[in-house]
Design an enzyme around this catalytic site. Structure first.
Site, PDB file in Angstrom:
ATOM      1  N   ASP A  34      38.344  33.047  32.889  1.00  0.00           N
ATOM      2  CA  ASP A  34      37.350  32.783  33.947  1.00  0.00           C
ATOM      3  C   ASP A  34      36.018  32.314  33.362  1.00  0.00           C
ATOM      4  O   ASP A  34      35.355  31.454  33.936  1.00  0.00           O
ATOM      5  CB  ASP A  34      37.060  34.067  34.744  1.00  0.00           C
ATOM      6  N   LYS A  74      40.909  43.370  37.492  1.00  0.00           N
ATOM      7  CA  LYS A  74      40.497  42.680  36.258  1.00  0.00           C
ATOM      8  C   LYS A  74      39.851  43.606  35.228  1.00  0.00           C
ATOM      9  O   LYS A  74      39.979  43.381  34.032  1.00  0.00           O
ATOM     10  CB  LYS A  74      39.519  41.552  36.595  1.00  0.00           C
ATOM     11  N   SER A 113      47.405  33.956  47.835  1.00  0.00           N
ATOM     12  CA  SER A 113      47.060  33.269  46.587  1.00  0.00           C
ATOM     13  C   SER A 113      47.840  31.970  46.459  1.00  0.00           C
ATOM     14  O   SER A 113      49.013  31.882  46.831  1.00  0.00           O
ATOM     15  CB  SER A 113      47.396  34.170  45.399  1.00  0.00           C
ATOM     16  N   MET A 170      35.586  34.494  51.945  1.00  0.00           N
ATOM     17  CA  MET A 170      36.953  34.088  51.546  1.00  0.00           C
ATOM     18  C   MET A 170      37.904  34.192  52.750  1.00  0.00           C
ATOM     19  O   MET A 170      37.689  35.026  53.633  1.00  0.00           O
ATOM     20  CB  MET A 170      37.430  35.014  50.420  1.00  0.00           C
ATOM     21  N   THR A 229      44.034  39.453  39.266  1.00  0.00           N
ATOM     22  CA  THR A 229      42.979  39.156  40.231  1.00  0.00           C
ATOM     23  C   THR A 229      42.466  40.432  40.874  1.00  0.00           C
ATOM     24  O   THR A 229      42.834  41.549  40.449  1.00  0.00           O
ATOM     25  CB  THR A 229      43.476  38.098  41.256  1.00  0.00           C
ATOM     26  N   GLN A 235      61.468  39.581  54.321  1.00  0.00           N
ATOM     27  CA  GLN A 235      62.411  38.474  54.031  1.00  0.00           C
ATOM     28  C   GLN A 235      61.641  37.151  54.002  1.00  0.00           C
ATOM     29  O   GLN A 235      60.972  36.821  54.964  1.00  0.00           O
ATOM     30  CB  GLN A 235      63.444  38.426  55.144  1.00  0.00           C
ATOM     31  N   ASN A 267      41.677  38.390  32.948  1.00  0.00           N
ATOM     32  CA  ASN A 267      42.352  37.707  34.071  1.00  0.00           C
ATOM     33  C   ASN A 267      43.681  37.096  33.633  1.00  0.00           C
ATOM     34  O   ASN A 267      44.381  36.502  34.446  1.00  0.00           O
ATOM     35  CB  ASN A 267      41.452  36.635  34.698  1.00  0.00           C
ATOM     36  N   TYR A 298      37.676  29.621  46.351  1.00  0.00           N
ATOM     37  CA  TYR A 298      38.306  28.293  46.516  1.00  0.00           C
ATOM     38  C   TYR A 298      39.145  28.203  47.787  1.00  0.00           C
ATOM     39  O   TYR A 298      39.669  27.136  48.112  1.00  0.00           O
ATOM     40  CB  TYR A 298      39.153  27.927  45.286  1.00  0.00           C
ATOM     41  N   ARG A 322      26.256  49.371  39.724  1.00  0.00           N
ATOM     42  CA  ARG A 322      27.170  48.438  39.050  1.00  0.00           C
ATOM     43  C   ARG A 322      26.389  47.208  38.543  1.00  0.00           C
ATOM     44  O   ARG A 322      26.660  46.698  37.455  1.00  0.00           O
ATOM     45  CB  ARG A 322      28.249  48.003  40.044  1.00  0.00           C
ATOM     46  N   ALA A 342      29.166  41.922  40.847  1.00  0.00           N
ATOM     47  CA  ALA A 342      29.188  42.533  39.512  1.00  0.00           C
ATOM     48  C   ALA A 342      30.612  42.950  39.165  1.00  0.00           C
ATOM     49  O   ALA A 342      30.829  43.861  38.374  1.00  0.00           O
ATOM     50  CB  ALA A 342      28.243  43.726  39.472  1.00  0.00           C
TER      51      ALA A 342
END
Ligand code: NAP
Length: 498
Positions: A321, A285, A236, A416, A281, A204, A306, A441, A382, A355
């Protein structure tokens, strides 16, 4: 309509919360099962908005611990006292119906017959609805638990088929969108918590977020839906950014977070909802490409999407991006032989950590600008594969000290929120003549950037790239370019509260 449940134990707290909730809600739900010795008559006399009286037993997720007779007696009293609505569980409704108390001619009380499933969203929702709608109640309520995002579509389909007023949504984190999009889905009402900590069920959201981020009261049947596909999505800032842009630029649109595990199932099932556009995201992607109807050539070359635009039912993938990161780097990197902006990255040695989707976009953009790129990634195969696609070098993390680096870019999520004290690279490997660009960010300044600053490096955070990509995304969806300064202001306010 928006209903706020009152979750309080004493009469004083109930009356205080009712008064506060009545300023913003259309309906108040009084949860008798939370209140010690509830004075129902007094509560109803004090109401200024319509009230639902609920006395939920433990078996249906409530708190009532007395006998079934006592519980039903309180609901019968609510009907006698002309409560606006009484919520009665589907397996107890016969107790109300059997007595003369039910709907006496003078009673204005509307009966809500409810079904709650705290484990799952079953496949037989239609038959549950049909059974409940034959009980003689005025409104049916079917609330289930979403174990996956596509469970919301089961509820959407149910609401599309319902003939009579139906309250229906999914609980849990995966079900949040059915609560936000309740008008688009067709639910009679949605529930919102008065504030954090006052939730009456999992998932909720609070009234402030519902009214001010998602503008629930402005939502219409034809409001265009946009959203973010990812996992996790709860931290986000994209919902705040895009919903504020929609509000400021007068679009009848809403942007919601879709927490997605299986992108193939999601894209297939959500076509029915006609979502007009998506941001994509971590970690979808690359995998999303296989499920779209068309891919823009640059996104195809990069191998990562993206942004998705719904063009008359056809889902088309783009990558904003790449341009966003290169633009941010060119803005900060003023060293150039010719002075032309396009040449600012030419010949520069760039070490790119990661990567994944973001790294792919940045690597192709850098290559196009003539930079000397080296990919370094945890999964070596990768790194190798991306380097082969781009036509650049790749090395192991252990080789970092030997790699000539003018510009170091972190395109991994290391550092992050909430892991803000992590960094992908040892401080000693950062040299004063480097530019260090962290694509993260949140936080605005990561540990990597703090270390880089103390080592004398020039630093670039992920916000300029985020602003550039969000603006390009909004333009692809709406055809209108939003002011970058507005995006910066919204992002700053959300991230640092300024
Ligand atoms: P992704 O496709 O899931 O790729 C993640 C990459 O990070 C992979 O290369 C992965 O390595 C690596 N990685 C993950 N955890 C790691 C760890 N603990 N240690 C070392 N490497 C690790 O994600 P993405 O979409 O590319 O996003 C990556 C980052 O870019 C995120 O931090 C995101 O916030 C940022 N980003 C920023 C913007 C912006 O606008 N500022 C835009 C897009 C992305 P493996 O291959 O070994 O798994």
């Amino acid at each position: 309509m928006i209903c706020i449940p009152i979750i309080a134990n004493t009469l004083d707290d109930v009356l205080r919360d009712m008064a506060e909730a009545s300023k913003v809600a259309d309906i108040i739900e009084v949860r008798l099962d939370y209140i010690k010795n509830p004075d129902l008559k007094h509560i109803l006399e004090k109401r200024t908005k319509p009230v639902i009286i609920t006395n939920r037993p433990c078996r249906e997720g409530g708190k009532f611990e007395g006998s079934e007779e006592e519980r039903i007696a309180a609901l019968k009293l609510a009907i006698q006292l002309h409560a606006d609505y009484v919520d009665i569980e589907h397996d107890s409704i016969q107790h109300i119906m059997e007595t003369t108390v039910h709907h006496p001619p003078a009673s204005k009380t509307k009966l809500i017959v409810s079904y709650h499933n705290f484990r799952e969203t079953p496949d037989n929702l239609i038959s549950i609805y049909q059974k409940l709608s034959q009980c003689g109640a005025d409104i049916v309520k079917i609330v289930t638990y979403a174990n996956t995002i596509t469970d919301n579509i089961k509820i959407y389909r149910l609401l599309q088929q319902a003939q009579a007023p139906l309250i229906s949504f999914c609980m849990g984190e995966y079900g949040i969108i059915s609560r936000i999009l309740y008008k688009r889905f067709g639910s009679y009402l949605t529930f919102a918590a008065l504030r954090k900590g006052k939730e009456s069920a999992p998932g909720q959201i609070n009234i402030h977020e519902l009214l001010h981020v998602y503008r629930a009261q402005k939502q219409e049947k034809d409001t265009a839906i946009y959203g973010l596909i990812g996992n996790p999505v709860s931290h986000s800032i994209s919902p705040v950014i895009h919903n504020t842009l929609f509000r400021e630029m007068n679009f009848n649109s809403i942007y919601v977070p879709f927490k997605v595990d299986n992108v193939a199932d999601f894209i297939r099932e959500f076509r029915e909802l006609d979502v007009k556009g998506y941001s994509v995201t971590i970690p979808h992607k690359e995998s999303v490409l296989n499920h779209l109807d068309a891919i823009d050539p640059m996104a195809k070359k990069i191998g990562a999407v993206n942004t998705i635009v719904n063009k008359d039912g056809r889902l088309v993938g783009y990558n904003t991006d790449c341009r966003a990161a290169i633009q941010a780097l060119e803005d900060i990197n003023q060293v150039s032989a010719t002075g032309a902006k396009n040449d600012r990255l030419k010949g520069r040695h760039v070490t790119l950590l990661g990567a994944g989707g973001a790294a792919r976009a940045i690597a192709f953009g850098l290559q196009e600008r003539g930079a000397q790129v080296t990919i370094v990634n945890r999964n070596y195969e990768r790194a190798q594969s991306l380097a082969r696609d781009v036509g650049c070098l790749y090395r192991e993390f252990d080789n970092l000290p030997e790699i000539k680096t003018d510009i170091l870019i972190n395109a991994t999520p290391v550092g992050m929120f909430p892991s803000v004290n992590e960094t992908p690279i040892d401080k000693n490997q950062l040299k004063p003549d480097m530019i260090v660009f962290d694509t993260i960010y949140n936080p605005l300044e990561t540990k990597l950037l703090r270390d880089a600053k103390t080592q004398g490096c020039k630093i670039l955070g992920g916000l300029p790239m985020f602003i550039n990509q969000a603006a390009a995304q909004f333009e692809l969806w709406t055809g209108v370019t939003p002011p970058p300064e507005l995006i910066r202001k919204i992002a700053y306010k959300k991230l640092v509260g300024e």
